[in-house]
Design a protein around this motif. Sequence first.
Motif, short mmCIF file in Angstrom:
data_model
loop_
_atom_site.label_atom_id
_atom_site.label_comp_id
_atom_site.label_asym_id
_atom_site.label_seq_id
_atom_site.Cartn_x
_atom_site.Cartn_y
_atom_site.Cartn_z
N ASP A 82 0.82 -1.21 0.00
CA ASP A 82 0.00 0.00 0.00
C ASP A 82 0.86 1.26 0.00
OD1 ASP A 82 -2.24 -1.53 -0.05
OD2 ASP A 82 -2.72 -1.31 2.09
N GLY A 83 1.96 1.24 0.75
CA GLY A 83 2.85 2.40 0.80
C GLY A 83 3.50 2.67 -0.54
N ILE A 84 3.88 1.61 -1.26
CA ILE A 84 4.47 1.77 -2.61
C ILE A 84 3.43 2.34 -3.56
CG2 ILE A 84 5.46 0.52 -4.58
CD1 ILE A 84 7.35 0.72 -2.19
N TRP A 85 2.20 1.84 -3.46
CA TRP A 85 1.13 2.32 -4.33
C TRP A 85 0.86 3.80 -4.10
CZ3 TRP A 85 -0.70 0.74 -8.67
CH2 TRP A 85 -1.92 1.23 -9.17
N LYS A 86 0.79 4.21 -2.84
CA LYS A 86 0.56 5.62 -2.51
C LYS A 86 1.73 6.48 -2.95
CE LYS A 86 -2.43 4.85 1.47
NZ LYS A 86 -2.55 4.96 2.93
N ALA A 87 2.96 6.00 -2.73
CA ALA A 87 4.15 6.76 -3.15
C ALA A 87 4.22 6.87 -4.67
CB ALA A 87 5.42 6.10 -2.60
N SER A 88 3.84 5.80 -5.37
CA SER A 88 3.84 5.84 -6.84
C SER A 88 2.82 6.86 -7.33
CB SER A 88 3.49 4.46 -7.40
OG SER A 88 4.44 3.52 -7.04
N PHE A 89 1.63 6.86 -6.71
CA PHE A 89 0.60 7.83 -7.09
C PHE A 89 1.10 9.25 -6.87
CE2 PHE A 89 -2.80 10.66 -5.71
CZ PHE A 89 -3.62 10.63 -6.81
N THR A 90 1.68 9.52 -5.71
CA THR A 90 2.16 10.86 -5.39
C THR A 90 3.29 11.25 -6.34
OG1 THR A 90 1.56 10.51 -3.09
CG2 THR A 90 3.10 12.31 -3.56
N THR A 91 4.23 10.32 -6.58
CA THR A 91 5.35 10.61 -7.48
C THR A 91 4.86 10.94 -8.88
OG1 THR A 91 6.75 9.12 -6.20
CG2 THR A 91 7.52 9.71 -8.41
N PHE A 92 3.96 10.13 -9.41
CA PHE A 92 3.42 10.37 -10.75
C PHE A 92 2.73 11.73 -10.83
CE2 PHE A 92 -0.09 10.34 -13.75
CZ PHE A 92 0.49 9.85 -14.90
N THR A 93 1.84 11.98 -9.89
CA THR A 93 1.04 13.21 -9.92
C THR A 93 1.90 14.45 -9.77
OG1 THR A 93 -0.78 11.96 -8.96
CG2 THR A 93 -0.95 14.36 -8.88
N VAL A 94 2.81 14.45 -8.79
CA VAL A 94 3.66 15.63 -8.55
C VAL A 94 4.64 15.83 -9.71
CG1 VAL A 94 5.45 16.56 -7.03
CG2 VAL A 94 3.38 15.55 -6.06
N THR A 95 5.21 14.74 -10.22
CA THR A 95 6.15 14.85 -11.34
C THR A 95 5.45 15.42 -12.58
OG1 THR A 95 7.41 12.98 -10.51
CG2 THR A 95 7.75 13.58 -12.81
N LYS A 96 4.27 14.89 -12.88
CA LYS A 96 3.53 15.39 -14.05
C LYS A 96 3.20 16.87 -13.88
CE LYS A 96 -0.92 15.03 -15.08
NZ LYS A 96 -2.26 14.63 -15.31
N TYR A 97 2.76 17.25 -12.70
CA TYR A 97 2.38 18.62 -12.43
C TYR A 97 3.58 19.57 -12.56
CZ TYR A 97 0.74 22.66 -9.72
OH TYR A 97 0.40 23.92 -9.31
N TRP A 98 4.69 19.27 -11.90
CA TRP A 98 5.83 20.18 -11.89
C TRP A 98 6.61 20.15 -13.19
CZ3 TRP A 98 6.22 24.27 -9.14
CH2 TRP A 98 5.53 24.35 -7.94
N PHE A 99 6.69 18.98 -13.83
CA PHE A 99 7.41 18.93 -15.09
C PHE A 99 6.64 19.71 -16.16
CE2 PHE A 99 11.04 17.38 -17.20
CZ PHE A 99 10.70 17.11 -18.51
N TYR A 100 5.29 19.64 -16.14
CA TYR A 100 4.50 20.45 -17.06
C TYR A 100 4.75 21.93 -16.80
CZ TYR A 100 0.70 22.85 -19.32
OH TYR A 100 -0.01 23.72 -20.09
#
Length: 178
Positions: A82-100
């Motif tokens: 569950d921790g990996i899933w939550k971290a993956s979600f946060t990493t994807f979302t924040v990376t997409k947001y800031w890289f854009y």
Amino acid sequence: SPPARSPSRQGFLYAAPIREQGNIYKPNNKMMADELSEKAVRDVHTKEIDLVNRDPKHLNDDVVKIDFEDVIAEPEGTHSFDGIWKASFTTFTVTKYWFYRLLSAIFGIPMALIWGIYFAILSFLHIWAVVPCIRSYLIEIQCISRVYSICIHTFCDPLFEAIGKMFSSIRATVRKEI
């Protein structure tokens, strides 16, 4: 007796009503003149933009609405921690947001300049070349179509009428023999 004339309307039997605001071309009060000059400065290019709804015409509704669930999904029976899933979600979302944001900060203004030039050229060509060519073509083709119509009616109509009269006297019968 002649109608009474006021001092401000001397020489005229009926004067046009005077508007207190003046007209839009020659305002007779300072407040209206200031409003018009302010409106002339604030035109389409300096209008306020909506910083909340940045896609009011919904141009990119079907293209860039990509969320974590649209890209990465774990089927039943195959789940990570569950921790990996939550971290993956946060990493994807924040990376997409800031890289854009980073890409738009670096390339946004140059791309806006390029697209502005492109659409200015496109508008210029459409207004000054395409539409006048099409209008000119339609004017010329109308003249040519009249001449063509006259030629067809003069030469072809009598020929086809004569051929039609020749073949109209032909009678065909169908007999069924047993």
